[in-house]
Enzyme design. Structure first.
Site, PDB file in Angstrom:
ATOM      1  N   ASP A  87      -1.219   9.463 -10.981  1.00 32.54           N
ATOM      2  CA  ASP A  87      -1.503   8.185 -11.749  1.00 32.54           C
ATOM      3  C   ASP A  87       0.096   7.826 -12.348  1.00 32.54           C
ATOM      4  OD1 ASP A  87      -4.223   8.380 -11.783  1.00 32.54           O
ATOM      5  OD2 ASP A  87      -4.584   9.393 -13.824  1.00 32.54           O
ATOM      6  N   GLU A 127      -4.468   2.488  -4.481  1.00 27.81           N
ATOM      7  CA  GLU A 127      -3.076   2.422  -4.505  1.00 27.81           C
ATOM      8  C   GLU A 127      -2.465   1.112  -3.757  1.00 27.81           C
ATOM      9  OE1 GLU A 127      -4.590   4.747  -0.611  1.00 27.81           O
ATOM     10  OE2 GLU A 127      -5.297   4.329  -2.781  1.00 27.81           O
ATOM     11  N   ASN A 186      -2.038  12.971  -3.807  1.00 27.67           N
ATOM     12  CA  ASN A 186      -2.862  13.230  -4.771  1.00 27.67           C
ATOM     13  C   ASN A 186      -3.667  14.836  -4.464  1.00 27.67           C
ATOM     14  OD1 ASN A 186      -3.037  11.262  -6.864  1.00 27.67           O
ATOM     15  ND2 ASN A 186      -4.681  10.268  -5.718  1.00 27.67           N
ATOM     16  N   ASP A 239       0.862  -1.311  -0.007  1.00 26.43           N
ATOM     17  CA  ASP A 239      -0.131  -0.104   0.169  1.00 26.43           C
ATOM     18  C   ASP A 239       1.024   1.276  -0.080  1.00 26.43           C
ATOM     19  OD1 ASP A 239      -2.837   1.035   0.483  1.00 26.43           O
ATOM     20  OD2 ASP A 239      -1.627   2.180   2.096  1.00 26.43           O
ATOM     21  N   ILE A 240       0.533   2.185  -0.895  1.00 25.57           N
ATOM     22  CA  ILE A 240       1.378   3.395  -0.927  1.00 25.57           C
ATOM     23  C   ILE A 240       0.938   4.150   0.129  1.00 25.57           C
ATOM     24  CG2 ILE A 240       1.769   5.429  -2.351  1.00 25.57           C
ATOM     25  CD1 ILE A 240       1.476   3.976  -4.799  1.00 25.57           C
TER      26      ILE A 240
END
Length: 210
Positions: A93, A120, A84, A76-77
């Site tokens: 993106d 993500e 964002n 997971d980012i």
């Protein structure tokens, strides 16, 4: 006259057969492209969740028959929403694409599969891989993502983009289910996210350094 008509009909038949064959080949190629597209995430160009489910089911059954371990690595980012909000969805993106490519390069065996699991989150299938192998690959993923050096000024843990990773390993049995291993990996990822992020947690966790 009959002979000439016969020759003309024969020629027309050959032309029609070649045309039908050509159109059939074009249709088969188009269908193959559609099948490939249906298995790929349009943004990151890696496997989508549907393809993950299909491959994981096949992998699980193969490991069950062979009585060998299978591992899942869930990535997971960290603070991606904040990324964002700070840099915009277009750059977000691009980050997803870079992360997907990086993870695919780490899990490079032919039998491994890297997929976009949602938003993500990414997931990697590692057949015939025990906990030690899953941890070592997780370490590479963690380090490679940090090494990209993607600025993330809104992150609460580092000046660059990082990820949290959870992995789980088990040997499939007749009484176990694929969903069990997915839940284990999800639990491990939850621990990584609640215990500081930018780290690895595993189930079982005896392979993690003290």
């Amino acid at each position: 006259i009959s002979y000439l008509r016969f020759r003309n009909l024969a020629r027309r038949k050959v032309v029609l057969e070649k045309l039908v064959q050509s159109r059939t080949e074009e249709l088969n190629q188009a269908n193959a492209r559609l099948r490939e597209l249906s298995r790929r995430d349009p943004l990151t160009r890696i496997a989508n969740r549907r393809e993950f489910n299909r491959v994981f089911d096949l992998t699980w059954r193969r490991c069950l028959r062979a009585k060998i371990p299978v591992s899942l690595v869930l990535i997971d980012i960290d603070f991606f929403k904040l990324y964002n909000d700070t840099y915009g969805h277009q750059l977000g993106d691009q980050v997803l694409l870079k992360v997907a490519r990086t993870l695919s390069r780490v899990a490079r065996r032919a039998e491994d599969l890297t997929a976009r699991y949602g938003g993500e989150e990414f997931i990697i299938i590692l057949p015939d891989t025990d906990g030690t192998g899953a941890f070592r690959l997780s370490e590479q993923c963690l380090e490679r993502i940090r090494a990209l050096g993607i600025a993330h000024e809104s992150s609460r843990i580092a000046p660059v983009l990082t990820v949290s990773i959870g992995y789980a390993t088990m040997v499939p049995t007749m009484d176990s289910r694929t969903g069990t291993l997915i839940k284990m990996a999800d639990m491990a990822l939850y621990r990584a996210k609640t215990e500081g992020r930018n780290c690895i947690r595993g189930i079982p966790d005896e392979f993690l350094p003290a």
